[in-house]
Design a protein around this motif. Sequence first.
Motif, short mmCIF file in Angstrom:
data_model
loop_
_atom_site.label_atom_id
_atom_site.label_comp_id
_atom_site.label_asym_id
_atom_site.label_seq_id
_atom_site.Cartn_x
_atom_site.Cartn_y
_atom_site.Cartn_z
N GLU A 80 4.00 37.96 -5.68
CA GLU A 80 4.36 39.21 -6.65
C GLU A 80 5.61 38.88 -7.35
OE1 GLU A 80 1.01 40.84 -4.04
OE2 GLU A 80 2.74 39.41 -3.94
N MET A 81 6.41 37.80 -6.94
CA MET A 81 7.46 37.38 -7.82
C MET A 81 7.56 36.06 -8.27
SD MET A 81 10.57 38.79 -4.93
CE MET A 81 10.73 40.46 -4.57
N THR A 86 6.03 37.95 -13.16
CA THR A 86 7.08 38.45 -13.44
C THR A 86 7.34 38.11 -15.11
OG1 THR A 86 8.56 36.61 -12.52
CG2 THR A 86 8.06 38.66 -11.24
N TYR A 95 8.19 43.95 -12.94
CA TYR A 95 8.60 44.01 -11.73
C TYR A 95 7.87 44.80 -10.76
CZ TYR A 95 12.63 41.72 -13.68
OH TYR A 95 13.54 40.65 -14.56
N ASP A 96 6.98 45.77 -11.37
CA ASP A 96 6.32 46.56 -10.46
C ASP A 96 5.75 46.14 -9.30
OD1 ASP A 96 4.48 45.36 -12.22
OD2 ASP A 96 3.11 46.87 -12.19
N ASP A 99 8.57 45.18 -6.80
CA ASP A 99 9.18 46.36 -6.44
C ASP A 99 8.56 47.04 -5.40
OD1 ASP A 99 11.14 45.69 -8.27
OD2 ASP A 99 10.51 47.33 -9.64
N VAL A 102 9.19 45.44 -2.06
CA VAL A 102 10.36 45.47 -1.59
C VAL A 102 10.83 47.13 -1.10
CG1 VAL A 102 12.88 45.43 -2.49
CG2 VAL A 102 11.44 43.64 -3.12
N ASP A 103 10.25 47.96 -1.97
CA ASP A 103 10.56 49.08 -1.52
C ASP A 103 9.71 49.70 -0.12
OD1 ASP A 103 11.99 49.70 -3.94
OD2 ASP A 103 10.23 50.69 -5.08
N ARG A 106 11.91 47.92 2.74
CA ARG A 106 12.98 48.55 2.85
C ARG A 106 12.97 49.77 3.54
NH1 ARG A 106 17.79 46.85 0.05
NH2 ARG A 106 18.13 48.90 -0.77
N HIS A 154 17.69 41.67 -11.08
CA HIS A 154 16.95 42.73 -11.05
C HIS A 154 16.97 43.47 -9.41
CE1 HIS A 154 13.57 45.68 -11.29
NE2 HIS A 154 13.17 45.16 -10.25
N TYR A 155 16.81 42.05 -8.61
CA TYR A 155 16.84 42.54 -7.09
C TYR A 155 18.21 42.28 -6.57
CZ TYR A 155 11.79 42.57 -7.43
OH TYR A 155 10.63 42.85 -8.12
N LYS A 158 19.13 43.86 -2.76
CA LYS A 158 18.13 44.11 -2.26
C LYS A 158 17.15 42.91 -1.35
CE LYS A 158 16.91 47.79 -5.51
NZ LYS A 158 15.77 48.31 -6.46
#
Length: 385
Positions: A80-81, A86, A95-96, A99, A102-103, A106, A154-155, A158
């Motif tokens: 995904e990265m 990207t 970035y969806d 993201d 990552v979301d 976290r 962007h990250y 994070k």
Amino acid sequence: MRIPGMTAATIAAACGLVLALFSGAAAPAAPAAAAPSTLKEAAQTTGRYFGGIMSTNSLANGTATSLAAREFDMITPENEMKWDTTEPNQGDFHYDRGDAIVDWARSQGMRVRGHTLVWYSPDADSQLPAWVKQLPLDQVRAAMENHVTELVSHYKGKLYAWDVVNEPFNDDGTYRNSVFHQAMGRDYIAHALRAARAADPDVKLYLNDYGIEGDNTAKSNAMYDLVKWLKDEGVPLDGVGFESHFQVGQLPHGIQSNMKRFADLGVDVAVTEYDNRMPVTDPQTQRPVNPGDLNQQATDTASVVSACLNTARCVGVSQWAVGDADNWVPHSFPGQGSATLFDVGYAPKPAYHAALNALGGGGGTQPQPWGRWNTADEIRGVNSP
């Protein structure tokens, strides 16, 4: 004789203590702390992490996310990265998908390793967009540095780490003939690392490759020489990732000594993509051709984890999947599979318990008798000590 200020209750308590001492009675022992029962808890007691990967497909699988949340404290996005996801077209960033992972991580209290910023990508994978490969060579550096800067910015704040440059070497230790190497030689690696550091001063910056795990091989020596050159030149570099895609019973020689020599250069080391494949009867059940391979896989896994534990600057171990159901091996190595610590139903395998025990943990669910496999020989092969 009565001592002033002492009550009858105090005197009785004192007498009881004296009697206990003379009678040899011991005070009750404090209960022993329970051994950690998950990989992440056990790893944390050693100051390390135990992680896995997550894809958007796995993110939609409640069984996979529950297992990952219980056992892992570090997550690496699978694809995904990567560049094709990207920045599929120049300057068009998305970035969806990254993201979302990552979301989620976290929200579970996990850290994230970013993967990956600059990768040659074999033509079969096409994970480096065609537009990058077709750029005039005098435009490649600007495009690369812009890509690195955009993603790391962007990250920023994070992520725990980035695999800045992924798989720069051929198996013989020569540099891959990527568009980046064609444009800049080995300097492309230094330029990418410096761009990443400028975009985020705090994230850990890694080089990552497979086939560099053994001591004194052509490829591990090439990576060693690269790291030494970068450190001597003052290029920001925090760690080296040993991917560790292995075959059962064929661990490379000198994994621990190799980790140590890299650490002695002043970088952290990590096992970043561990799996350990074996012949299987079919890709769906990933039933081993030889069930005894599961026990060898457990032995191999304990060796890899122990090598990390015995290297002060080895910060953790991640496997390249949540479980066998998510692993890339059956798709890339026909006839191979069963490469992770959890089977296709996400039940723990002997390798899971080997890793947990090596980390000082215990308890947890015991290996399943693989009930969908019916013969007694298979059950004995899975569960034998």
